[in-house]
Design a protein around this motif. Sequence first.
Motif, mmCIF file in Angstrom:
data_model
loop_
_atom_site.group_PDB
_atom_site.id
_atom_site.type_symbol
_atom_site.label_atom_id
_atom_site.label_comp_id
_atom_site.label_asym_id
_atom_site.label_seq_id
_atom_site.Cartn_x
_atom_site.Cartn_y
_atom_site.Cartn_z
ATOM 1 N N PRO A 203 0.911 -1.119 -0.038
ATOM 2 C CA PRO A 203 -0.069 -0.116 -0.050
ATOM 3 C C PRO A 203 0.778 1.292 -0.112
ATOM 4 C CG PRO A 203 -0.811 -1.710 1.658
ATOM 5 C CD PRO A 203 0.551 -1.982 1.211
ATOM 6 N N ASP A 204 0.412 2.327 -0.757
ATOM 7 C CA ASP A 204 0.908 3.431 -0.775
ATOM 8 C C ASP A 204 1.102 4.140 1.040
ATOM 9 O OD1 ASP A 204 1.506 3.396 -3.503
ATOM 10 O OD2 ASP A 204 -0.657 4.038 -3.746
ATOM 11 N N LEU A 205 0.119 3.909 1.417
ATOM 12 C CA LEU A 205 -0.134 4.625 2.858
ATOM 13 C C LEU A 205 -0.696 3.522 3.834
ATOM 14 C CD1 LEU A 205 0.218 6.940 4.556
ATOM 15 C CD2 LEU A 205 -2.047 7.624 4.128
ATOM 16 N N SER A 206 0.011 3.217 4.798
ATOM 17 C CA SER A 206 -0.591 2.440 6.117
ATOM 18 C C SER A 206 -0.743 3.253 7.261
ATOM 19 C CB SER A 206 0.248 1.196 6.328
ATOM 20 O OG SER A 206 0.325 0.263 5.385
ATOM 21 N N ILE A 207 -2.127 3.091 7.829
ATOM 22 C CA ILE A 207 -2.620 3.856 9.022
ATOM 23 C C ILE A 207 -3.032 2.833 9.930
ATOM 24 C CG2 ILE A 207 -2.890 6.049 7.999
ATOM 25 C CD1 ILE A 207 -5.851 5.422 7.779
ATOM 26 N N ALA A 208 -2.920 3.135 11.339
ATOM 27 C CA ALA A 208 -3.620 2.239 12.146
ATOM 28 C C ALA A 208 -5.078 2.348 12.367
ATOM 29 C CB ALA A 208 -2.865 2.557 13.526
ATOM 30 N N SER A 209 -5.743 3.583 12.289
ATOM 31 C CA SER A 209 -7.253 3.477 12.359
ATOM 32 C C SER A 209 -7.575 4.686 11.397
ATOM 33 C CB SER A 209 -7.599 3.776 13.840
ATOM 34 O OG SER A 209 -7.179 5.235 13.894
ATOM 35 N N ILE A 210 -8.967 4.279 10.995
ATOM 36 C CA ILE A 210 -9.562 5.236 10.179
ATOM 37 C C ILE A 210 -9.437 6.727 10.558
ATOM 38 C CG2 ILE A 210 -11.883 5.219 11.036
ATOM 39 C CD1 ILE A 210 -10.949 5.342 7.083
ATOM 40 N N GLY A 211 -9.613 7.063 11.736
ATOM 41 C CA GLY A 211 -9.575 8.465 12.449
ATOM 42 C C GLY A 211 -8.271 9.057 12.148
ATOM 43 N N ASP A 212 -6.946 8.195 11.644
ATOM 44 C CA ASP A 212 -5.720 8.743 11.346
ATOM 45 C C ASP A 212 -5.890 9.511 10.099
ATOM 46 O OD1 ASP A 212 -5.054 7.637 13.887
ATOM 47 O OD2 ASP A 212 -3.787 5.914 13.012
ATOM 48 N N LEU A 213 -6.656 9.395 9.494
ATOM 49 C CA LEU A 213 -6.912 10.172 8.137
ATOM 50 C C LEU A 213 -6.923 11.690 8.467
ATOM 51 C CD1 LEU A 213 -9.128 8.246 5.809
ATOM 52 C CD2 LEU A 213 -6.499 8.359 5.280
ATOM 53 N N LEU A 214 -7.399 11.977 9.573
ATOM 54 C CA LEU A 214 -7.681 13.364 10.034
ATOM 55 C C LEU A 214 -6.095 13.981 10.114
ATOM 56 C CD1 LEU A 214 -10.350 12.877 12.521
ATOM 57 C CD2 LEU A 214 -10.478 14.008 10.253
ATOM 58 N N GLU A 215 -5.074 13.097 10.303
ATOM 59 C CA GLU A 215 -3.824 13.804 10.713
ATOM 60 C C GLU A 215 -2.924 13.644 9.226
ATOM 61 O OE1 GLU A 215 -4.903 11.838 13.447
ATOM 62 O OE2 GLU A 215 -5.443 13.905 13.937
ATOM 63 N N GLN A 216 -3.565 13.211 8.401
ATOM 64 C CA GLN A 216 -2.797 13.006 6.990
ATOM 65 C C GLN A 216 -3.055 14.196 6.139
ATOM 66 O OE1 GLN A 216 -0.600 10.258 6.294
ATOM 67 N NE2 GLN A 216 -1.096 9.598 8.460
ATOM 68 N N ASP A 217 -1.944 14.667 5.603
ATOM 69 C CA ASP A 217 -1.971 15.728 4.529
ATOM 70 C C ASP A 217 -2.237 15.023 3.149
ATOM 71 O OD1 ASP A 217 -1.721 17.725 2.762
ATOM 72 O OD2 ASP A 217 -0.037 18.684 3.783
ATOM 73 N N MET A 218 -3.393 14.696 2.837
ATOM 74 C CA MET A 218 -3.572 14.115 1.446
ATOM 75 C C MET A 218 -3.096 14.959 0.421
ATOM 76 S SD MET A 218 -4.742 11.355 2.656
ATOM 77 C CE MET A 218 -5.091 10.499 1.157
ATOM 78 N N GLY A 219 -3.299 16.057 0.350
ATOM 79 C CA GLY A 219 -2.763 16.850 -0.756
ATOM 80 C C GLY A 219 -1.204 16.733 -1.028
ATOM 81 N N ALA A 220 -0.622 16.625 0.124
ATOM 82 C CA ALA A 220 0.841 16.334 -0.021
ATOM 83 C C ALA A 220 1.185 15.145 -0.610
ATOM 84 C CB ALA A 220 1.730 16.652 1.140
ATOM 85 N N LEU A 221 0.337 14.065 0.005
ATOM 86 C CA LEU A 221 0.592 12.722 -0.484
ATOM 87 C C LEU A 221 0.362 12.435 -1.851
ATOM 88 C CD1 LEU A 221 0.940 9.462 0.479
ATOM 89 C CD2 LEU A 221 -1.691 9.562 0.728
ATOM 90 N N LEU A 222 -0.665 13.001 -2.383
ATOM 91 C CA LEU A 222 -1.062 12.925 -3.787
ATOM 92 C C LEU A 222 -0.186 13.480 -4.807
ATOM 93 C CD1 LEU A 222 -4.950 13.159 -3.363
ATOM 94 C CD2 LEU A 222 -3.683 11.146 -3.966
ATOM 95 N N ALA A 223 0.550 14.512 -4.089
ATOM 96 C CA ALA A 223 1.551 15.286 -5.166
ATOM 97 C C ALA A 223 2.956 14.641 -5.116
ATOM 98 C CB ALA A 223 1.498 16.699 -4.746
ATOM 99 N N THR A 224 2.934 13.841 -4.345
ATOM 100 C CA THR A 224 4.651 13.044 -4.020
ATOM 101 C C THR A 224 4.756 12.056 -4.779
ATOM 102 O OG1 THR A 224 4.490 13.854 -1.818
ATOM 103 C CG2 THR A 224 6.062 12.287 -2.459
ATOM 104 N N PRO A 225 5.646 11.868 -5.618
ATOM 105 C CA PRO A 225 6.203 10.825 -6.585
ATOM 106 C C PRO A 225 6.673 9.693 -5.454
ATOM 107 C CG PRO A 225 6.885 12.543 -7.604
ATOM 108 C CD PRO A 225 6.352 12.959 -6.439
ATOM 109 N N PRO A 226 6.416 8.113 -6.039
ATOM 110 C CA PRO A 226 6.101 7.703 -7.446
ATOM 111 C C PRO A 226 4.668 7.678 -7.787
ATOM 112 C CG PRO A 226 6.402 6.054 -5.943
ATOM 113 C CD PRO A 226 6.786 7.275 -5.049
ATOM 114 N N PHE A 227 3.766 8.143 -6.769
ATOM 115 C CA PHE A 227 2.267 7.932 -6.879
ATOM 116 C C PHE A 227 1.756 8.986 -7.041
ATOM 117 C CE2 PHE A 227 3.266 6.571 -2.685
ATOM 118 C CZ PHE A 227 2.761 7.392 -1.812
ATOM 119 N N GLY A 228 0.256 9.340 -7.479
ATOM 120 C CA GLY A 228 -0.382 10.507 -7.162
ATOM 121 C C GLY A 228 -0.269 11.298 -8.423
#
Length: 233
Positions: A203-228
């Motif tokens: 997986p491109d990203l692994s998190i312990a719980s769904i609530g952890d998405l609130l701490e993720q900068d999805m914009g930065a993740l999606l803009a970072t190679p090699p994926f996104g």
Amino acid sequence: MLSGGDVVFLLDVDNTLLDNDRFIADVGARLAEDFGPDQRDRYWSIFTALREELSYVDYLAALQKFRVGLDGNPALLRMSSFMLEYPFASRLYPRALEAVGCLAGQGLPVILSDGDIVFQPRKIERSGIWNAVQGRVLIDVHKERALDAMQLRFPASHYVMVDDKPALLATMKHALGKKLTTVFVRQGHYATETASAAIDPQPDLSIASIGDLLEQDMGALLATPPFGIRAKE
């Protein structure tokens, strides 16, 4: 900020947004209480056989078969009511709906789930998930085989799949390539069972719980190679 046309967030339900393992445990406990351990085990045998036949779980169809030999037992009606009126909202993982709302500010959240076409929608509705995604719900027998239909209904330049099954995420990654970012939520028995399995690609990203998405900068993740998105461009 990324618009809905840029990114669609595909969200699994069972053991991703809500604790389906707890629901299964509650069903088993109720069956044992009302019918005894032997009949509880008979229900799960029927359930497993149906899952192998249909390729998806169907609690209500299993209950229909389970009734054979038990007609007239008032506990059958109580069991039906128990399933249909089950308080799925109480089984949402902490901050699950808050995470959905957060994703809505960065793209378009869509439910992409496996399951039957009667009980699964009811589960999604009673949990509050249906309203959280404004009715954007897709339910297929094998969601990894329905990606073309999903893209026709929700076209986007990029997709993010959030799921508790890393093998399924890998299958979808093979199908969509750089157009898909995969997020593995380590919740539920599937996540535990596959902890030591060889998954390719990871997986491109692994998190312990769904609530952890609130701490993720999805914009930065999606803009970072090699994926996104930026890598795709």
